[in-house]
Write a protein that holds these residues in place. Structure first.
Motif, PDB file in Angstrom:
ATOM      1  N   CYS A  25       2.823  27.522  27.596  1.00 35.50           N
ATOM      2  CA  CYS A  25       4.222  27.694  27.216  1.00 35.50           C
ATOM      3  C   CYS A  25       4.560  26.667  26.132  1.00 35.50           C
ATOM      4  CB  CYS A  25       5.132  27.544  28.428  1.00 35.50           C
ATOM      5  SG  CYS A  25       5.214  25.861  29.094  1.00 35.50           S
ATOM      6  N   PRO A  26       5.667  26.857  25.400  1.00 34.82           N
ATOM      7  CA  PRO A  26       6.008  25.925  24.302  1.00 34.82           C
ATOM      8  C   PRO A  26       6.073  24.464  24.721  1.00 34.82           C
ATOM      9  CG  PRO A  26       7.326  27.907  24.129  1.00 34.82           C
ATOM     10  CD  PRO A  26       6.580  28.025  25.428  1.00 34.82           C
ATOM     11  N   ASP A  27       6.621  24.186  25.906  1.00 30.07           N
ATOM     12  CA  ASP A  27       6.693  22.788  26.360  1.00 30.07           C
ATOM     13  C   ASP A  27       5.301  22.198  26.555  1.00 30.07           C
ATOM     14  OD1 ASP A  27       9.433  22.801  26.287  1.00 30.07           O
ATOM     15  OD2 ASP A  27       9.700  23.044  28.459  1.00 30.07           O
ATOM     16  N   GLU A  28       4.370  23.010  27.037  1.00 36.77           N
ATOM     17  CA  GLU A  28       3.007  22.532  27.233  1.00 36.77           C
ATOM     18  C   GLU A  28       2.309  22.268  25.893  1.00 36.77           C
ATOM     19  OE1 GLU A  28       1.365  24.384  31.372  1.00 36.77           O
ATOM     20  OE2 GLU A  28       1.781  25.818  29.770  1.00 36.77           O
TER      21      GLU A  28
ATOM     22  N   THR B 182      -5.885  29.557  25.600  1.00 35.20           N
ATOM     23  CA  THR B 182      -5.272  28.691  24.596  1.00 35.20           C
ATOM     24  C   THR B 182      -6.294  27.638  24.206  1.00 35.20           C
ATOM     25  OG1 THR B 182      -3.058  28.981  25.544  1.00 35.20           O
ATOM     26  CG2 THR B 182      -3.360  27.151  24.005  1.00 35.20           C
TER      27      THR B 182
END
Length: 229
Positions: A187-190, A53
């Motif tokens: 992940c989306p929260d990260e 990412t």
């Protein structure tokens, strides 16, 4: 004695160039189009990547295609490349193959800057891109491949060969900040945490602890309007 002094000065210069700097609150400014100005990150990816990412924040007024991030290896100049163009983004991996992400205008905020995160994983071949923490439609890209280790990382130019081959038509003009990279898919929260510039573990590239060198008309400066979170 003269040779000894020259050797000492060279050593001091080398150590200084590799020193880690906390760039929190700063941006790298690329004030004009150029085929030389760039920032080289002194970061070595030690092992091939099966996922990653990349997140960064930038501010620009230019609509043409611009390269934000370029990772080149001895295998190919496009191990990883992230380009911004008028309709969205293109993520290249391992050559000329790329995923094209169209960005709805409602998600962009170029008057203040855009935060973009892009991820890819080999196992599924899925590439995903978030603009200001909002996800776009996932794309297929190079399933089963891997990103080669020990390449050259450049901000603001497209490498057509390792460390060079720049073209003024691909250069970035504006400000880049908050560059981070991980060897996994966030992940989306990260991604939301990255948008708000909250620390996350496991950096490959850490804007708060970075060794880099700049060439041409490029300079680090305090942030202007580049931070949106």
């Amino acid at each position: 004695m003269r040779k000894m002094l020259l050797s000492l000065l060279l050593l001091v210069s080398l150590v200084g160039s590799l020193a880690l700097e906390d760039l929190e609150g700063k941006a790298l400014v690329f004030p004009e189009a150029s085929d030389t100005a760039h920032a080289r990150l002194n970061v070595t990816i030690q092992q091939p990547l099966s996922s990653f990412t990349l997140c960064l924040r930038y501010l620009t007024e230019i609509k043409r295609t611009q390269t934000l991030f370029s990772y080149a290896s001895k295998r190919t100049d496009n191990e990883i490349a992230l380009d911004r163009y008028d309709l969205g983004y293109q993520l290249y991996t391992q050559g000329l193959t790329y995923a094209d992400f169209k960005v709805p205008e409602i998600l962009t905020s170029n008057s203040l800057g855009e935060h973009v995160c892009v991820s890819w994983e080999s196992a599924t071949g899925l590439a995903e891109l978030w603009v200001n923490w909002r996800p776009l439609v996932r794309k297929s890209l190079q399933k089963g491949h891997s990103v080669m280790a020990e390449g050259s990382i450049v901000l603001g130019q497209d490498q057509d060969n390792v460390g060079g081959g720049f073209n003024i038509n691909d250069c970035f003009v504006g400000e880049i900040t908050d560059v981070y990279m991980w060897d996994r898919v966030l992940c989306p929260d990260e991604v939301v945490h990255a948008f708000h510039n909250h620390p996350l573990p496991g950096y490959l590239i850490n804007w708060r602890s970075l060794s880099y060198s700049i060439k041409g008309y490029t300079k680090p400066a305090l942030l202007s309007a580049c931070r949106t979170g």
